[in-house]
Design an enzyme around this catalytic site. Sequence first.
Site, PDB file in Angstrom:
ATOM      1  N   HIS A 173       0.913  -1.366   0.105  1.00  0.00           N
ATOM      2  CA  HIS A 173      -0.086   0.113   0.041  1.00  0.00           C
ATOM      3  C   HIS A 173       0.660   1.184  -0.157  1.00  0.00           C
ATOM      4  O   HIS A 173       0.675   2.369   0.448  1.00  0.00           O
ATOM      5  CB  HIS A 173      -1.026  -0.031   1.080  1.00  0.00           C
ATOM      6  CG  HIS A 173      -1.840  -1.354   1.323  1.00  0.00           C
ATOM      7  ND1 HIS A 173      -3.022  -1.484   0.939  1.00  0.00           N
ATOM      8  CD2 HIS A 173      -1.346  -2.232   2.290  1.00  0.00           C
ATOM      9  CE1 HIS A 173      -2.921  -2.878   1.406  1.00  0.00           C
ATOM     10  NE2 HIS A 173      -2.330  -3.381   1.937  1.00  0.00           N
ATOM     11  N   SER A 294      15.745  21.067 -16.247  1.00  0.00           N
ATOM     12  CA  SER A 294      14.472  22.052 -16.496  1.00  0.00           C
ATOM     13  C   SER A 294      14.809  23.243 -17.229  1.00  0.00           C
ATOM     14  O   SER A 294      16.007  23.427 -16.915  1.00  0.00           O
ATOM     15  CB  SER A 294      13.990  22.148 -15.146  1.00  0.00           C
ATOM     16  OG  SER A 294      12.976  23.429 -15.262  1.00  0.00           O
ATOM     17  N   LYS A 300      17.004  20.913 -11.320  1.00  0.00           N
ATOM     18  CA  LYS A 300      16.356  19.615 -11.491  1.00  0.00           C
ATOM     19  C   LYS A 300      17.260  18.758 -12.001  1.00  0.00           C
ATOM     20  O   LYS A 300      18.202  18.886 -12.999  1.00  0.00           O
ATOM     21  CB  LYS A 300      15.085  20.038 -12.189  1.00  0.00           C
ATOM     22  CG  LYS A 300      14.250  21.111 -11.609  1.00  0.00           C
ATOM     23  CD  LYS A 300      13.404  20.169 -10.680  1.00  0.00           C
ATOM     24  CE  LYS A 300      11.986  19.744 -11.328  1.00  0.00           C
ATOM     25  NZ  LYS A 300      11.461  18.948 -10.203  1.00  0.00           N
ATOM     26  N   GLU A 307       9.804   8.157 -17.046  1.00  0.00           N
ATOM     27  CA  GLU A 307       8.249   8.782 -17.033  1.00  0.00           C
ATOM     28  C   GLU A 307       7.869   8.434 -18.488  1.00  0.00           C
ATOM     29  O   GLU A 307       6.660   8.123 -18.519  1.00  0.00           O
ATOM     30  CB  GLU A 307       8.062  10.490 -16.752  1.00  0.00           C
ATOM     31  CG  GLU A 307       8.294  10.786 -15.327  1.00  0.00           C
ATOM     32  CD  GLU A 307       8.513  12.204 -15.289  1.00  0.00           C
ATOM     33  OE1 GLU A 307       8.108  12.791 -14.562  1.00  0.00           O
ATOM     34  OE2 GLU A 307       9.548  12.864 -15.692  1.00  0.00           O
TER      35      GLU A 307
END
Length: 476
Positions: A173, A294, A300, A307
Amino acid sequence: MSAKSSSPPGGPNPTDQANPSRGGRFETGPGEVMERINASIEVDRRLYAHDIAGSKAHAAMLVRQGIISREDGEAIDAGLDKILQQIEKGEFTFRASLEDIHMNIEARLEELIGEAAGRLHTARSRNDQVATDLRMWVRDALDGLDHAVRELQAALITQAEHHAATVMPGLTHLQGAQPVTFGHHLLAYVEMFGRDRGRLADCRRRLNECPLGAGALAGTAFQIDREATARALGFDRPAANSLDAVSDRDFALEFLAAGAIAVVHLSRLAEEIVLWTSERFGFVRLSDAFTTGSSIMPQKRNPDAAELVRAKAGRILGALAGLLAVMKGLPLAYAKDMQEDKAPVFDTADTLTLCLAAMTGMVRDMTVDADAMRAAAAEGFTTATDLADWLVRALGLPFRKAHQITGRLVRMAEEKGCGLADLDLAQMQSVEPAITAELFGVLGVEESVASRTSFGGTAPDNVRRAAAAARERYLR
Ligand code: ARG
């Protein structure tokens, strides 16, 4: 693409009579819209090598069976070799007016060798031809993908060996459950990808029957030798039923289904990488080669490749759903609907190949913050099960009773804002008087993972053995 029609949209195209499939039956060429909806050449040109191999095997068989002359067979064979060269050198002009790869090659063959080209299509149809081509293409794709998945397994196994004893939080979970080792976690994916390879191999085994010679749908009256063409093209046997051979695409569906399951595995690992590399987790750092910056935030290091692997799963799941929908209402035998099989198959092979390469690179180069993992592994009372197990082992309590006592101790620690191991013996004994100091020996995360020695468990010694076994099983 050449051969742009100048006729009005939707109107007839009287200038184009070049497509051999229209033969003597038609007075004009197809309308411009007809041509556009019908043409598949932009997609199926990728079948060129398999189409030529199939034609060469077919022509050789026709010669051996005395169906065409040796001279014609030789001319066809040489012409096809020439076409293969021209395509590979980028010297071939693909024409939409010739619909598909089969007609493009046949028309070019006629330009090269004249009338003998017209004998190649004896005792076959584009229906058995395309089914044969695509099966061979998928077969090659399966072999390439098997190799790519194996590379990913190799990267995972190598990392697992390095991190056989690196403790991390095992989650259920998405909440701290029990400590595990990072090596064990990575080997879980090795198992998943092993099954994916099994599915690719199953698909390959079932697809390896040759449709060539099924003709349009009914077989042929010529005395062909289907065993010979099947063998020449690397198939195990000819497909048994001519109707089935030209009208089923379950091999493509199986390919997409196996691909869909594999990409779901990739997507889950990608999601974990996104989590692990976030500053909340801070477990893993991707190499510069697999990180993006970024345009505005200079600090970043984004896990874009992970992704995108996660997102590209959507394309492959869509490809499977799409082809299932194409096939579901088709009566036997061939229908042009089936021309729509190639785009999802090609896209899935390309997408999966790229995702596997990206994932292999990410896994191979990633570095692990073992301290961060270990610290997180101790959060959330993750050795509560070890405590309960001790109560069962040392005090002979039934597990349910032990579960209840441990729950009370967890609540106590939670109220005091400390870990289980930070409670003192007196506090422990206030809940269960029989507890002794020996209990503290099972509350550390290292002790917890080291104790999980059951077959398939997370203990570092197990992981070392499991990694060696995986090497033997998957990489030999
Ligand atoms: N381009 C077609 C396809 O991919 C080849 C078969 C055409 N057959 C036919 N009967 N029109 O399915």
